[in-house]
Design an enzyme around this catalytic site. Structure first.
Site, short mmCIF file in Angstrom:
data_model
loop_
_atom_site.label_atom_id
_atom_site.label_comp_id
_atom_site.label_asym_id
_atom_site.label_seq_id
_atom_site.Cartn_x
_atom_site.Cartn_y
_atom_site.Cartn_z
N LYS A 72 0.80 -1.23 0.00
CA LYS A 72 0.00 0.00 0.00
C LYS A 72 0.84 1.29 0.00
O LYS A 72 0.47 2.26 -0.63
CB LYS A 72 -0.95 0.02 1.20
CG LYS A 72 -2.10 -0.97 1.08
CD LYS A 72 -3.06 -0.84 2.26
CE LYS A 72 -4.13 -1.90 2.19
NZ LYS A 72 -5.12 -1.78 3.26
N ASP A 108 -9.96 2.74 2.49
CA ASP A 108 -10.05 2.02 3.77
C ASP A 108 -10.76 2.86 4.85
O ASP A 108 -11.64 2.37 5.54
CB ASP A 108 -8.65 1.64 4.28
CG ASP A 108 -8.09 0.43 3.57
OD1 ASP A 108 -8.87 -0.40 3.07
OD2 ASP A 108 -6.85 0.30 3.51
N GLY A 133 -3.53 1.76 17.97
CA GLY A 133 -2.75 1.39 16.79
C GLY A 133 -2.46 2.64 15.97
O GLY A 133 -3.26 3.59 15.98
P1 NAP Z 1 0.22 -2.53 11.13
O1 NAP Z 1 0.55 -1.53 10.06
O2 NAP Z 1 1.23 -3.55 11.53
O3 NAP Z 1 -0.22 -1.68 12.43
C1 NAP Z 1 -0.56 -2.24 13.65
C2 NAP Z 1 0.03 -1.36 14.74
O4 NAP Z 1 -0.47 -1.78 16.02
C3 NAP Z 1 1.55 -1.46 14.82
O5 NAP Z 1 2.09 -0.16 14.95
C4 NAP Z 1 1.75 -2.30 16.07
O6 NAP Z 1 3.01 -2.07 16.68
C5 NAP Z 1 0.62 -1.81 16.93
N1 NAP Z 1 0.30 -2.67 18.06
C6 NAP Z 1 0.43 -4.01 18.18
N2 NAP Z 1 0.00 -4.42 19.39
C7 NAP Z 1 -0.43 -3.32 20.06
C8 NAP Z 1 -0.98 -3.10 21.35
N3 NAP Z 1 -1.18 -4.12 22.22
N4 NAP Z 1 -1.29 -1.85 21.73
C9 NAP Z 1 -1.07 -0.83 20.88
N5 NAP Z 1 -0.55 -0.96 19.64
C10 NAP Z 1 -0.24 -2.19 19.23
O7 NAP Z 1 -1.08 -3.35 10.75
P2 NAP Z 1 -2.33 -2.82 9.86
O8 NAP Z 1 -2.05 -3.03 8.43
O9 NAP Z 1 -2.69 -1.45 10.33
O10 NAP Z 1 -3.43 -3.88 10.27
C11 NAP Z 1 -3.97 -3.91 11.58
C12 NAP Z 1 -5.17 -4.86 11.58
O11 NAP Z 1 -6.18 -4.30 10.76
C13 NAP Z 1 -4.89 -6.26 11.01
O12 NAP Z 1 -5.54 -7.21 11.81
C14 NAP Z 1 -5.49 -6.21 9.63
O13 NAP Z 1 -5.90 -7.47 9.17
C15 NAP Z 1 -6.69 -5.30 9.89
N6 NAP Z 1 -7.21 -4.59 8.70
C16 NAP Z 1 -8.54 -4.70 8.45
C17 NAP Z 1 -9.08 -4.03 7.37
C18 NAP Z 1 -10.55 -4.16 7.08
O14 NAP Z 1 -10.97 -3.81 5.98
N7 NAP Z 1 -11.35 -4.57 8.03
C19 NAP Z 1 -8.26 -3.24 6.54
C20 NAP Z 1 -6.90 -3.14 6.84
C21 NAP Z 1 -6.38 -3.83 7.94
P3 NAP Z 1 4.21 -3.09 16.32
O15 NAP Z 1 4.44 -3.00 14.84
O16 NAP Z 1 5.34 -2.60 17.13
O17 NAP Z 1 3.71 -4.47 16.71
#
Ligand code: NAP
Length: 290
Positions: A72, A108, A133
């Site tokens: 992305k 999104d 997050g």
């Molecule tokens: P990402 O870029 O890895 O971001 C997740 C963030 O959360 C990271 O900065 C991570 O830190 C942090 N984090 C992890 N554990 C945490 C905690 N306990 N407290 C606070 N922060 C924490 O992931 P993403 O792409 O945003 O995706 C996140 C989720 O959204 C995934 O499950 C994905 O499948 C979902 N998603 C859903 C949709 C939808 O359409 N429904 C769309 C996009 C994404 P670290 O990197 O240090 O672990």
């Protein structure tokens, strides 16, 4: 399946990996419903091949694609133009090929907001939102909420520098949104929940059964709306705890559905058959969990 012929329009998804995606089922169901001679495929594109794959959109006459992990943000330099949202978020989940020009959008955040409006009948305007997050999903949601005119946005992340960066970017580009950084310590998180109207989990925490509960159930006040971007499982520990307190909840399926519906509209300029797309997603989920 459409009758594939020399006029079939091709759309798709670039990701790595892509084997678990629900998007082909959702978009192909929509094409079939509207009797479009169009097809949506998933393409496993290695990161080092992304540039070549994007160039091939023009070469092969592909009409549009979605992008998922890890492309992305990486795709941005290869595009001719970005929508306002994509520019702000710095990430693209939809490319429209328009007479040889590649235009990047990000649906999104809008997908999340539409799910909130259509699913829970909640308008985020003037509301106080707490996003846990600061990664890709959080950025898209937070910028869209800011554009929507929320009262304030609290952001926390275990990667504190990431949360700080997102808060600064939000305040710089949309000062009226009043973004505030929150330390990720449990007491800080729970104190902030008390001031929020809507809580959004935008981390992957909750995908696994063994994941911890992000905050205690007793810190959720009686008017709190609790959202999770995770859609599989359909009810994470967080959502189950909120439901147990009788609160309104929303999982990530609506966000997935409406981001797809908006990509569909950007490509075809036709109203997407949202119910058909939702049914296709639910069938995929049932199949995967059977
Ligand atoms: P990402 O870029 O890895 O971001 C997740 C963030 O959360 C990271 O900065 C991570 O830190 C942090 N984090 C992890 N554990 C945490 C905690 N306990 N407290 C606070 N922060 C924490 O992931 P993403 O792409 O945003 O995706 C996140 C989720 O959204 C995934 O499950 C994905 O499948 C979902 N998603 C859903 C949709 C939808 O359409 N429904 C769309 C996009 C994404 P670290 O990197 O240090 O672990």
């Amino acid at each position: 399946m459409p009758q594939i012929d020399g006029n079939t329009k091709v759309y798709g998804l670039f990701g790595y990996p892509v084997s678990h995606t629900f998007s082909p089922a959702m978009h192909n169901a929509a094409f079939q419903k509207l009797k479009f001679n169009s097809l949506y495929l998933s393409f496993s594109v290695r990161p080092d091949q992304l540039r070549a794959a994007v160039t091939a959109l023009r070469t092969l006459g592909i009409c549009g694609v979605n992008l998922t992990i890890p492309h992305k943000e990486m795709v941005v330099p290869y595009l001719d133009e970005l929508s306002r949202e994509a520019k702000l978020i710095g990430a693209v989940n939809t490319i429209v090929v328009n007479e040889d020009r590649l235009i990047g959008h990000n649906t999104d955040g809008r997908g999340f907001l539409l799910a909130l409006k259509r699913g829970l009948h909640i308008d985020a305007k003037k509301k106080s939102i707490f996003v846990i997050g600061a990664g890709g999903a959080a950025k898209a949601i937070a910028f869209q909420l800011a554009l929507e005119g929320v009262r304030e946005i609290f952001i926390t992340d275990i990667a504190q520098d990431r949360a700080h960066k997102l808060v600064s970017a939000l305040n710089k580009h949309i000062p009226a949104c009043h973004a505030k950084f929150v330390m990720s310590q449990p007491d800080e998180v729970e104190r902030t929940v008390a001031d929020a109207d809507i809580l959004v989990n935008a981390t992957p925490i909750g995908m696994k059964d063994t994941d911890p509960l992000l905050l205690s159930a007793r810190s959720m006040h009686s008017k709190l709306v609790v959202c999770d971007v995770i859609y599989n499982p359909t009810a994470t520990k967080l959502l189950r705890a909120a439901k147990g307190r009788g609160l309104k909840t929303m999982n990530g399926l609506g966000m997935l559905l409406y981001q797809g519906a908006m990509s569909f509209y950007l490509w075809t300029k036709k109203e997407p058959p949202v119910d058909v797309m939702r049914q296709a997603l639910l069938r995929q989920m049932r199949g995967q969990n059977a």
